[in-house]
Design an enzyme around this catalytic site. Structure first.
Site, short mmCIF file in Angstrom:
data_model
loop_
_atom_site.label_atom_id
_atom_site.label_comp_id
_atom_site.label_asym_id
_atom_site.label_seq_id
_atom_site.Cartn_x
_atom_site.Cartn_y
_atom_site.Cartn_z
N TYR A 93 -1.61 -5.63 -3.18
CA TYR A 93 -0.14 -5.61 -3.01
C TYR A 93 0.19 -5.04 -1.63
O TYR A 93 -0.50 -5.32 -0.65
CB TYR A 93 0.43 -4.81 -4.22
CG TYR A 93 1.88 -4.46 -4.16
CD1 TYR A 93 2.86 -5.44 -4.13
CD2 TYR A 93 2.29 -3.12 -4.15
CE1 TYR A 93 4.21 -5.10 -4.08
CE2 TYR A 93 3.64 -2.79 -4.11
CZ TYR A 93 4.59 -3.78 -4.07
OH TYR A 93 5.92 -3.44 -4.01
N LYS B 212 3.59 -9.28 -6.76
CA LYS B 212 4.49 -8.48 -7.61
C LYS B 212 4.07 -8.62 -9.07
O LYS B 212 4.10 -7.65 -9.84
CB LYS B 212 5.94 -8.94 -7.42
CG LYS B 212 6.53 -8.54 -6.08
CD LYS B 212 7.09 -7.12 -6.11
CE LYS B 212 7.44 -6.62 -4.72
NZ LYS B 212 7.99 -5.26 -4.70
C1 LIG Z 1 8.33 -3.04 -1.62
C2 LIG Z 1 9.21 -4.17 -1.39
O1 LIG Z 1 9.69 -4.80 -2.31
C3 LIG Z 1 9.55 -4.52 -0.04
O2 LIG Z 1 9.14 -3.82 0.89
O3 LIG Z 1 10.24 -5.53 0.14
MG LIG Z 2 10.56 -6.64 -1.70
#
Ligand SMILES: CC(=O)C(=O)O
Ligand SMILES: [Mg+2]
Ligand SMILES: NC(=O)C1=CN([C@@H]2O[C@H](COP(=O)(O)OP(=O)(O)OC[C@H]3O[C@@H](n4cnc5c(N)ncnc54)[C@H](O)[C@@H]3O)[C@@H](O)[C@H]2O)C=CC1
Length: 596
Positions: A111, A184
């Site tokens: 992630y 995600k």
């Molecule tokens: C963590 C997240 O969703 C972003 O940085 O867009």
């Molecule tokens: Mg995001």
């Protein structure tokens, strides 16, 4: 998702998989494959004899050892990321067992932040496509394409969709954005136990304004600029209609849309279907969770906070909204709470004389121009190279450049003396030493959250903030950071990344089959996360560790499902919420595979 030849029967410990597939087809299905862990009986009935080495593994253990060794041998983080997804393409259970066991080590690779690097290079590294690619050029084919996934109405709990206009803080990555939906969803499973076979990652390909992609012969998406306006809105409507028709029980998660679209889409659907925007609401709630602990530790009152936010886009204003609502809960009027928040963006401090250039969701926070008439301005002719991503804000900045300059962050900090400073500007180094020291000279425990992802975009590092404030800062960050030792105290840095909140929020909504995701459910999620980090000793983190993500997400899911039940918006009724959440969780363990 299982192939059409397989189906799950039973629940909990009696769960098993029945399949009509045989031989290589079994091994090729990552949802069925157990590799060396197929028992002799399964090998006989599924036609696997001869297709596997003869030594039968004792469940997952030897496979985990082998996979961990291969993972650690991969030379770069991107290679590790690629290795993990190849493992996933081979064996979903093993992928999640490995990820869950080494969550602290592997979460940043699967992630944020490494997923950002993978998205930038997706056209080169893509192997087996996952998820569904929907295009604005074929709006009439949405249903057909979603159906091609092969799932029926009750098979899907969750769809994560991105149009990839603002991926993390790295901008527009077109169809490559499928990887943020995939990433995600991996966190949903590893963190909360969402069944990975009951979800669909989606990219809504509306084109891209990223010239690099448009010029790249390997680019996987449609090669035209972003389609906007009515055609875009109709496409989003068509997606929601098709999703609700095909998967009426599913929740819709929106990720990394541009700020105006993010707001508009959420406002349109939030009361009609179970849905939430992760960047606005998930981020707002995880930051509120960290702030609940920070304000408590600073021994100050919510009604006394003065908040400056740098970067007034999806995340920044989502956070502002949560802070405003929290002040209102503490007896401050809505107007007064709004007045305690100062938004700074490309044009500097947002003021009401910018009325025609401000985005609608920024307007209520704009300061009266008269109030800041005497504040000093700096020249604003130098625009950051990324300006074209935010045309409205860039235009306002140009206008200010020609009319006396902008009120910059340093001046706002000097005049406001904030108690809380938050960065969602996508721009590194903007929390300078001078500015932070200025803030810290007026506040006993400055609360400072640089949140821009990936890591290299943070407005400052925790080590800098701790040093510049002589250890007084209460800090949380968007990406993971190592502990910092300063003057004999070890500071653990809480990660205020929505990953610590959205899996539990989404899972609680799924388990309760909430008809929509209410503000109260989101606040319950923020409180639940905060409740898992109550250690107030010097250097303790403001948020629970990602090592405890599974436990934290369960607490969040229970709080969210309970709130849905209390508000009468849960369509699933249960007497024991904890039991309902526990029994719905998916765990990466091998199930018996039965030949039919
Ligand atoms: C963590 C997240 O969703 C972003 O940085 O867009
Ligand atoms: Mg995001
Ligand atoms: N920690 C977390 O959980 C999350 C962190 N974020 C991070 O927050 C950042 C912003 O994300 P979004 O709000 O979705 O993007 P966005 O595009 O909606 O907002 C970015 C805002 O920053 C402004 N900006 C750009 N350069 C600036 C500068 N030099 N000075 C002041 N303002 C500037 C833009 O005009 C825009 O209004 C990203 O880096 C993202 O990774 C976003 C969501 C969750």
């Amino acid at each position: 998702m299982f192939s059409r030849q397989a189906k799950i029967t039973g629940i909990g410990c009696s769960r098993k998989i029945e399949t009509s597939a045989r031989g290589c087809d079994v091994l090729r299905d990552p949802a069925l494959n157990k590799g060396s862990a197929f028992t002799q009986e399964e090998r006989n009935s599924l036609g696997l004899n001869g297709l596997l080495p003869p030594v039968i593994s004792n469940e997952l253990e030897p496979q985990l050892t082998r996979a961990l060794t291969a993972y650690r041998k991969a030379p770069t983080d991107l290679d590790k990321h690629i290795y993990m997804w190849r493992l996933h393409d081979n064996n979903v259970t093993l992928f999640y067992a490995l990820l869950q066991r080494h969550l602290m080590e592997m979460l940043p690779v699967v992630y944020d932040p490494v997923v950002g690097e993978a998205i930038e290079q997706y056209s080169e590294i893509i192997t087996r496509p996952r998820g569904v690619f929907l295009s604005i050029n074929e709006p009439d084919e949405i249903e057909e394409k979603l159906s091609a996934f092969g799932a029926s109405a009750d098979d899907i709990d969750l769809l994560v969709a991105s149009d990839a206009e603002e991926i993390l803080g790295i901008g527009d990555w077109g169809a490559n954005g499928i990887d943020i939906s995939i990433g995600k969803l991996a966190v949903y499973t590893a963190a909360a136990g969402v069944d990975p076979h009951r979800v669909i990652p989606i990219v809504l390909d509306v084109g891209t304004n990223n010239q690099k992609l448009l010029n790249d012969p390997l680019y996987i998406g449609y090669r035209h600029s972003r389609v906007v306006g009515e055609v875009y809105d109709n496409f989003i409507d068509a997606y929601v209609r098709a999703a609700k028709k095909l998967f009426p029980r599913a929740m819709l998660h929106w990720e990394d849309f541009g700020s105006t679209n993010a707001r508009r889409i959420l406002s349109r659907f939030r009361d009609k279907v179970p849905t939430f925007n992760d960047d606005m609401q998930g981020t707002g709630a995880i930051v509120l969770g960290a702030l609940l602990n920070a304000v408590r530790r600073s021994d100050t009152l919510w009604s006394d906070q003065r908040v400056v936010i740098l970067g007034a886009g999806t995340a920044g204003v989502g956070i502002a909204d949560q802070i405003r609502d929290q002040m209102v809960r503490h007896g401050v009027s809505q107007d007064e709470a709004t007045r305690r928040i100062w938004l700074v963006d490309l044009p500097g401090l947002l003021t009401d004389d910018m009325k025609h250039g401000l985005l609608d969701f920024q307007v209520s926070y704009a300061r009266p121009a008269a109030e800041v008439q005497a504040w000093s301005r700096v020249s604003a002719d130098m625009l950051p190279a990324t300006q074209t991503r935010w045309p409205a804000m860039a235009a306002l900045r140009s206008e200010k450049a020609q009319n006396g300059g902008v009120i910059d962050l340093a001046e706002v900090v000097k005049k406001v003396r904030p108690t809380i400073l938050i960065g969602t500007s996508t721009t590194p180094h903007l929390f300078t030493e001078e500015l932070v020291k200025d803030m810290a000279s007026h506040v006993e425990r400055p609360i400072i959250f640089p949140l821009s992802n990936p890591t290299n975009l943070h407005e400052a590092t925790p080590a800098q903030l701790i040093e510049w404030t002589d250890g007084r800062v209460l800090v949380a960050t968007g990406a993971p950071f190592e502990n910092v030792t300063f003057k004999g105290v070890s500071y653990t840095i809480g990660q205020a990344n929505n990953a610590a909140l959205y899996p539990g929020l989404g899972f609680g909504a799924i388990v309760s089959r909430a008809s929509h995701v209410s503000d109260e459910m989101i606040f319950a999620a923020a409180q639940a996360v905060a409740s898992q980090a109550t250690d107030a000793t010097p250097g303790a983190a403001l948020l629970p560790s990602n090592a405890d993500l599974r436990a934290t997400s369960s607490v969040v899911a229970v709080a969210v499902a309970s709130k849905a039940q209390e508000q009468n918006i849960a369509q699933e009724k249960f007497t024991d919420v904890i039991e309902a959440v526990n029994s719905a969780q998916w765990w990466p363990i091998y199930q018996p595979v039965i030949a039919i």
